[in-house]
Write a protein that holds these residues in place. Structure first.
Motif, short mmCIF file in Angstrom:
data_model
loop_
_atom_site.label_atom_id
_atom_site.label_comp_id
_atom_site.label_asym_id
_atom_site.label_seq_id
_atom_site.Cartn_x
_atom_site.Cartn_y
_atom_site.Cartn_z
N SER A 111 0.96 -1.09 -0.29
CA SER A 111 -0.53 -0.23 0.12
C SER A 111 0.66 1.25 0.06
N VAL A 112 2.25 0.99 -0.06
CA VAL A 112 3.02 2.90 0.17
C VAL A 112 4.04 2.86 -1.25
N VAL A 113 4.61 1.10 -1.32
CA VAL A 113 5.58 0.92 -2.33
C VAL A 113 4.53 0.54 -4.06
N THR A 114 5.35 1.72 -4.67
CA THR A 114 4.51 1.63 -6.28
C THR A 114 4.26 0.33 -6.55
N ARG A 115 5.17 -0.46 -6.32
CA ARG A 115 5.54 -1.54 -7.23
C ARG A 115 5.40 -2.99 -6.69
N LYS A 116 5.05 -3.73 -7.17
CA LYS A 116 4.24 -5.09 -6.05
C LYS A 116 5.79 -5.54 -6.03
N LEU A 117 5.42 -6.19 -4.72
CA LEU A 117 6.46 -6.61 -3.65
C LEU A 117 6.76 -7.97 -4.16
N SER A 118 7.70 -8.61 -4.50
CA SER A 118 8.30 -9.31 -5.06
C SER A 118 9.15 -10.40 -3.59
N PHE A 119 9.11 -11.67 -3.40
CA PHE A 119 10.29 -11.90 -2.69
C PHE A 119 10.81 -13.94 -3.51
N ALA A 120 10.82 -13.08 -4.93
CA ALA A 120 11.39 -14.46 -6.12
C ALA A 120 12.94 -14.14 -5.95
N HIS A 121 13.55 -12.59 -5.33
CA HIS A 121 14.97 -12.87 -4.99
C HIS A 121 15.85 -13.03 -3.76
N LEU A 122 14.70 -12.98 -3.29
CA LEU A 122 14.97 -13.21 -1.58
C LEU A 122 15.89 -14.14 -1.77
N ARG A 123 17.50 -13.74 -0.71
CA ARG A 123 18.06 -15.06 -0.29
C ARG A 123 18.41 -14.79 1.44
N THR A 124 18.52 -13.44 1.87
CA THR A 124 19.03 -13.41 3.55
C THR A 124 18.28 -12.84 4.00
#
Length: 408
Positions: A88-101
Motif C-alpha cells: 500500500s506504500v510501495v508503487t510496485r508489487k513486492l516480490s520475494f522471488a530473489h530473496l536470499r538473506t
C-alpha cells in the motif's frame, strides 16, 4: 473422430491460455534482504531492502542519480501481513522471488515469537527454503541500513558473494530456512552470526578465535560476519567463535566446507605459527553405541594437510623426524579443540550441533523407540572419543625457501 476432438480442444486452449496474470519487470519490487525485529503487542518489525534493478546494469544511464536500493520497515503481526502493508506504500508489487538473506536481530532470536513467525510465513510460495539466516547482534534494521559495501553496488551481489566466501572459510555455518525448520525441535541449529558494531578488539595469535564484532579491523566494510548463533527449540541460547564453528562442521559426517586455511603453533619454535590448508575429502566415520550407559561416540576425521608457510624456517621438508613432530602437534591441537567444543555443548547448550542424532537414530527400529531414548539428554552424558587421521600432502611449490642471513 479426430475432427471432433480438435473442435473440443482448440476452444479449450483459447480459453485456458493467456497472459492475464503477467507482470512486467518494472512493475515489480524485488526484496533482496528481509529483516525481523521485535515490536510491541507481539508484533514484528519487518524490514524490506528492495533492489533497484536499473542501478548496476546497462540501463543505469536512465537512472543516474537513483540509489541502489530502498529500505523500509513496517510493524505487523507477521511477514505476510507486513508484505501486504508494504504494497500500500510501495508503487510496485513486492516480490520475494530473489530473496536470499534473512537477518534476525539477537533480541528477536531469543524470543518465543520467532519460530511461529517463520513457520506461518513459509506458506508464501515465494519465500524459498534456501534463504540464508543471519543473526545480528543489533537490530536487523540497523544492520541492513549500515551495510553499505564499497565494492558492490547491488546489495544482492554482496550477499551472494559473501555466502560463497563463508563456504570457503568455514568461519560460519551453512544455515538456511529449511535447516532451521528441520531442527526447530530438540537439535541445536547453528545460524550465521554478524554485526556492524565494534567491540573492544583484542588481537589473538589464533586468527579464527573471534566472533563478529571482535575482529581487529581497520577501515573497510562495516559488517563483520564470523562465528555462529546457537539456537535450540527455536530460541537463541549462545554463540560460537569462528574456530568453534569450524570444528563443529568438521565433526559432522559430511562437510560442506571441504578445505580451509588455518595456523598452528610451530612445535619447534613456539614464537612462530605454521600456516596449513586442511582438506577434508572423505566423510567422517561416526560410530555410536547406544547399548552402553552412558553411550559411547567414536569419531574419526580424515584430514589432508598442505603446508603453506613456515616462518621459523625449520626444516620440515626433508627432515622426517620434524615432519612426524609437526603432524603429532597438529593432531593434538585439533583433537583438544574439538573435545573442548563437545564438552561446551554438553555442559552449556545441552545438545549437539554435529548432527550425530542421525547416526544414533539408525540404532533403533522405530521413531518411537528413538524418541523414548531421548538422545539429546543422553548426549550430555556421553563418552566422546575424537581422532584425527592426518596425512601431509605437500609443502608448496618452493620446497626450500631462501634463508635471509642476519648481519651481526
Amino acid at each position: 473422430m479426430k475432427f471432433k476432438a480438435a473442435l473440443i480442444l482448440i476452444p479449450m486452449a483459447l480459453l485456458l491460455s493467456g497472459c492475464w496474470d503477467k507482470l512486467e519487470l518494472e512493475e515489480q519490487a524485488y526484496v533482496v534482504v528481509l529483516g525481523l525485529d521485535t515490536a510491541k503487542d507481539n508484533n514484528v518489525n519487518v524490514t524490506f531492502q528492495i533492489a533497484n534493478p536499473q542501478v548496476g546494469s546497462t540501463d543505469k544511464g536512465n537512472a543516474p542519480n537513483e540509489p541502489p536500493s530502498d529500505t523500509i520497515t513496517f510493524s505487523a503481526s507477521d511477514i505476510l501481513a507486513a508484505k501486504e502493508l508494504a504494497n500500500s506504500v510501495v508503487t510496485r508489487k513486492l516480490s520475494f522471488a530473489h530473496l536470499r538473506t534473512l537477518v534476525i536481530s539477537e533480541e528477536m532470536a531469543k524470543s518465543n515469537l520467532l519460530a511461529n513467525v517463520l513457520g506461518y510465513s513459509m506458506r508464501d510460495p515465494e519465500l524459498r527454503r534456501e534463504i540464508n539466516i543471519v543473526v545480528s547482534r543489533e537490530k536487523s534494521s540497523q544492520f541492513i541500513h549500515k551495510n553499505k559495501p564499497k565494492l558492490e553496488t547491488r546489495p544482492h551481489k554482496y550477499y551472494a558473494f559473501m555466502q560463497q566466501r563463508w563456504r570457503d572459510t568455514a568461519h560460519v555455518p551453512y544455515a538456511t530456512l529449511n535447516r532451521y525448520m528441520q531442527r526447530v525441535h530438540g537439535e541445536l541449529f547453528l545460524a550465521i552470526y554478524g554485526t556492524t558494531e565494534r567491540l573492544a578488539a583484542q588481537s589473538s595469535k589464533d586468527e579464527d578465535s573471534y566472533k563478529a564484532g571482535e575482529i581487529p579491523q581497520k577501515a573497510g566494510d562495516p559488517v563483520q560476519i564470523m562465528g555462529s548463533a546457537v539456537i535450540r527449540n527455536g530460541l537463541m541460547i549462545g554463540t560460537l567463535t569462528g574456530e568453534e564453528t569450524r570444528h563443529a562442521l568438521l565433526l559432522r559426517k559430511k562437510a560442506l566446507a571441504h578445505n580451509f586455511v588455518s595456523s598452528f603453533p610451530d612445535p619447534q619454535n613456539r614464537n612462530y605459527r605454521i600456516t596449513l590448508r586442511l582438506i577434508k575429502e572423505k566423510n567422517s566415520k561416526i560410530k555410536i553405541n547406544v547399548k552402553k550407559d552412558p553411550p559411547e561416540v567414536d569419531v574419526e576425521i580424515p584430514i589432508t594437510l598442505q603446508i603453506l608457510s613456515i616462518p621459523s624456517l625449520v626444516n620440515y621438508v626433508s627432515d622426517l623426524n620434524n615432519q612426524k613432530l609437526l603432524k603429532q602437534a597438529v593432531k593434538e591441537e585439533l583433537e583438544n579443540t574439538s573435545k573442548r567444543i563437545v564438552a561446551k555443548c554438553q555442559k552449556n547448550y545441552q545438545g549437539e550441533p554435529f548432527i550425530w542424532y542421525l547416526e544414533a537414530r539408525k540404532q533403533f527400529w522405530t521413531m518411537d523407540e528413538f524418541e523414548q531414548y531421548d538422545w539429546e539428554k543422553k548426549f550430555t552424558e556421553a563418552s566422546v572419543n575424537i581422532k584425527y587421521d592426518l596425512k601431509i600432502e605437500s609443502f608448496g611449490k618452493q620446497m626450500a625457501p631462501q634463508r635471509i642471513e642476519q648481519e651481526d
